[in-house]
Structures are given as structure tokens and as C-alpha cells.
Design a protein around this motif. Structure first.
Motif, PDB file in Angstrom:
ATOM      1  N   MET A 125     -63.407  22.460 -41.360  1.00 10.47           N
ATOM      2  CA  MET A 125     -62.984  20.961 -41.488  1.00 10.47           C
ATOM      3  C   MET A 125     -64.297  20.010 -41.815  1.00 10.47           C
ATOM      4  N   GLY A 126     -65.295  20.102 -41.048  1.00  9.77           N
ATOM      5  CA  GLY A 126     -66.612  19.628 -41.327  1.00  9.77           C
ATOM      6  C   GLY A 126     -67.103  19.750 -42.740  1.00  9.77           C
ATOM      7  N   THR A 127     -67.001  20.918 -43.240  1.00  3.76           N
ATOM      8  CA  THR A 127     -67.596  21.207 -44.346  1.00  3.76           C
ATOM      9  C   THR A 127     -66.525  20.743 -45.538  1.00  3.76           C
ATOM     10  N   ILE A 128     -65.553  20.899 -45.438  1.00  4.06           N
ATOM     11  CA  ILE A 128     -64.277  20.270 -46.597  1.00  4.06           C
ATOM     12  C   ILE A 128     -64.658  18.759 -46.323  1.00  4.06           C
ATOM     13  N   ASP A 129     -64.831  17.915 -45.347  1.00 10.02           N
ATOM     14  CA  ASP A 129     -65.006  16.555 -45.371  1.00 10.02           C
ATOM     15  C   ASP A 129     -66.280  16.134 -46.186  1.00 10.02           C
ATOM     16  N   ARG A 130     -67.309  17.145 -46.012  1.00  5.69           N
ATOM     17  CA  ARG A 130     -68.550  16.898 -46.762  1.00  5.69           C
ATOM     18  C   ARG A 130     -68.333  16.935 -48.402  1.00  5.69           C
ATOM     19  N   LEU A 131     -67.259  17.904 -48.634  1.00  8.87           N
ATOM     20  CA  LEU A 131     -67.308  18.512 -50.163  1.00  8.87           C
ATOM     21  C   LEU A 131     -66.492  17.203 -50.570  1.00  8.87           C
ATOM     22  N   GLU A 132     -65.542  16.720 -49.912  1.00 10.64           N
ATOM     23  CA  GLU A 132     -64.619  15.463 -50.206  1.00 10.64           C
ATOM     24  C   GLU A 132     -65.693  14.328 -50.681  1.00 10.64           C
ATOM     25  N   GLY A 133     -66.582  14.119 -49.796  1.00 12.88           N
ATOM     26  CA  GLY A 133     -67.588  12.891 -49.950  1.00 12.88           C
ATOM     27  C   GLY A 133     -68.357  13.120 -51.360  1.00 12.88           C
TER      28      GLY A 133
END
Length: 347
Positions: free
Chosen positions: A331-339
């Protein structure tokens, strides 16, 4: 049907052919009994008044009731009275029987019955299919998606308001209560892959879940819940998964508003999810290589702005505005990629 005459079927109403057939059979049985009583009474009357044998009395009674008239009329007054009574009562009974049969055919109940039997044969030929309980807005969408996927299913819905949509869709269906044991058995729950309880009523979905779980302890059950409190009850009733359309649609709207670059998202597990993320113009990841932005996530595929599709792109593949990245990760990695992929102005 309790009333004496079969009622015509209302447009959009569930088929009543089995009940009408039962009423029709019952009426014919009653008429047959009346005819037998008339023949027995006529036979006895002719035996007494004309001094005939039982067989000759029966033949004369049958000739009179059937209005054949091939046998000479009795000469005694008593025999003539018996004949008149047999003609009046017998012709009236036979005429009523003819009207009953004609009414059954004209009302179309026989065609409905044959259609239901054909439908049941089609359902009996299915295996590894799904049972869609309810054909409202949610049920219709489920049916469309299963049709696109090429997966067989049976719709179970006794709501008159949905019958027109069921008929127009041309799908296998049963116009019976979906929470009834016999209905689920007729739909082939013993051979089915899963049950989708998507009736508009949460209480009905709970009953469907309870019944389906009782009939098949190992079947997959996905249930709809309109009220949040119903989710726990559905799980206690035996549902494997519970979906709240209102909660899901609200979460989806909020996600699209907060992250417009994310087109699709799938929760793979409580810790991982897969997303389709658009490389927005002016984002920090535009012009960078896949290896520079992926880190702990996995770039499963890349769809270029020109429509070309590249599965598992190499780390040196350069991301360009308009590309769509399919990424899998925590989840955290995908959130960073979204950013990294959203417009810089939104930061």
C-alpha cells in the motif's frame, strides 16, 4: 389456484402455469367423477324402469349422455324421464368440460407450462454456474458482467417489477422466491459454483444466504448489503463476501476525486493492491525510467499513449506523459508511486 377459474396472467407477473395446471386437472377430475356418477345413476334407472341388464343399461346411458342416439328411446314413462335427465345433465357436464379445456388453451397456460419445462431442462443441463438471486439494478449488472465473461448463470427472481427485464434479457431464469429450498434446488445449487444474493432487501439476502449455506456448506456466497449493520449479519448467516454498493460507490467517487490519475484499483490482499495509474503531464516521474520509479513495487505492464501494450517493461523503459502504468505492490509503495505520477501542481 383456489378459485374455480384460471385467471389470465398479468403482464410482467410471475408465471402461474403450474398452479393453473393443478386447478385444470382438479376440475377435469371433478367433471370425470360427475360423468361416472351420471352413468351409474342412468344405468340403475334403466335397469329398474326398463328391466334391462346392467350392461344394456350402461350402454343406453352412455349413448344418451354422449347424445349419439343410436339406440331406440325407452317406451316406458320412467325410462323416458331417466333419458331426459341424462340428456340435460350429461350435455351440460360435457359442455362445461369442453369450456374448461378450451379456456385452458386459450389463456395460454399450456404454452407457459411447456416454456417452463424447456427452461427447466436448460437449467438442468448447467453445471459450475452461478445463481443470481434478484434481478434489480445490481443483479442486472452482475448478469451483464458474467455474460461478457462467458460464465453460465441462472437468475432467480419472483418480483413482478423485474419480470419484464428478465424476459428482455433472454437469460435462464426461475420466477420463484430465491430463498425457497426447492427453488434453489431447481436452479441447480448442487452443481453451482456460487450464489450471488443481490435482492434489494437485506432481510431477503440473509434468508437466501442461510438457505444456500444449509443446502451447500461448501458453496461460495457473495451477498449485497445496503445497510452497514447487515454486513455482520450476512457473514454470520454464511456469506463468504459481503458487498455494499453504496459504500463501494462512495469510496470509488472519493478515490477518483483525490487521485484522478488512478483509473483502476484492485485490492489483492490486505497489504497489497494493483492499480492502473496514468502518467500525467508535468508529473515528477515523466521522463524517468521504470527502474527509477518502481522501487519496492512491480511494474506489471505499460500501456503507451499510442495504444501499444508492453507487458513487464524493462527498467530502462522511459515513462512518457499519457502512458498508463499497471503496478503491483504494498500500500505505501503504491501511494508513493501515485504521488510521482500525479500532476506537480497537485503536490
Amino acid at each position: 389456484m383456489a378459485r374455480g377459474h384460471p385467471q389470465p396472467r398479468r403482464a410482467g407477473a410471475p408465471s402461474s402455469a403450474p398452479a393453473d395446471l393443478a386447478a385444470f386437472t382438479r376440475r377435469l377430475g371433478q367433471l370425470g367423477l360427475v360423468i361416472v356418477v351420471l352413468l351409474a345413476a342412468g344405468t340403475l334407472g334403466f335397469v329398474v324402469t326398463e328391466s334391462l341388464s346392467v350392461w344394456d343399461g350402461l350402454v343406453l346411458s352412455l349413448d344418451t349422455v354422449a347424445t349419439v342416439g343410436s339406440i331406440a328411446s325407452p317406451h316406458d314413462v320412467g325410462g323416458q324421464v331417466v333419458k331426459v335427465l341424462l340428456i340435460v345433465l350429461g350435455v351440460g357436464t360435457l359442455f362445461y368440460a369442453l369450456v374448461t379445456v378450451t379456456e385452458f388453451f386459450v389463456a395460454g397456460h399450456l404454452a407457459e407450462l411447456l416454456a417452463e419445462r424447456r427452461m427447466q431442462k436448460m437449467i438442468d443441463s448447467l453445471s459450475d454456474h452461478y445463481l443470481i438471486c434478484g434481478f434489480g439494478r445490481v443483479g442486472r449488472q452482475v448478469a451483464r458482467d458474467l455474460t461478457v465473461a462467458g460464465v453460465p448463470f441462472v437468475v432467480i427472481d419472483d418480483n413482478p417489477d423485474n419480470q419484464e427485464q428478465v424476459e428482455d434479457a433472454g437469460v435462464r431464469h426461475l420466477d420463484e422466491p430465491p430463498s425457497d429450498d426447492e427453488t434453489l434446488r431447481a436452479a441447480g445449487i448442487e452443481r453451482a459454483r456460487g450464489v450471488l444474493a443481490c435482492v434489494d432487501s437485506d432481510a431477503e439476502n440473509i434468508f437466501i444466504t442461510l438457505t444456500a449455506r444449509e443446502l451447500r456448506a461448501d458453496i461460495e456466497i457473495v451477498a449485497r448489503a445496503a445497510v452497514e449493520d447487515s454486513e455482520k449479519k450476512l457473514r454470520r448467516a454464511g456469506a463468504d463476501r459481503v458487498v455494499s454498493p453504496y459504500k463501494t460507490s462512495g469510496s470509488e467517487m472519493a478515490r477518483l476525486a483525490l487521485h484522478p490519475q488512478v483509473s483502476e484499483r484492485v485490492d489483492v490482499s490486505p497489504e497489497y493492491r494493483m492499480e492502473e495509474i496514468t502518467v500525467c503531464p508535468g508529473c515528477r516521474a515523466a521522463g524517468l525510467r521504470v527502474g527509477e520509479v518502481s522501487r519496492d513495487s512491480t511494474i506489471v505492464a505499460l500501456r503507451r499513449a499510442d495504444g501499444t501494450f508492453r507487458p513487464q517493461p524493462t527498467d530502462d523503459t522511459v515513462l512518457e506523459p499519457g502512458d498508463v502504468v499497471v503496478a503491483l505492490g504494498p500500500m505505501g509503495t503504491i501511494d508513493r508511486l501515485e504521488g510521482l505520477l500525479e500532476p506537480t501542481a497537485a503536490q
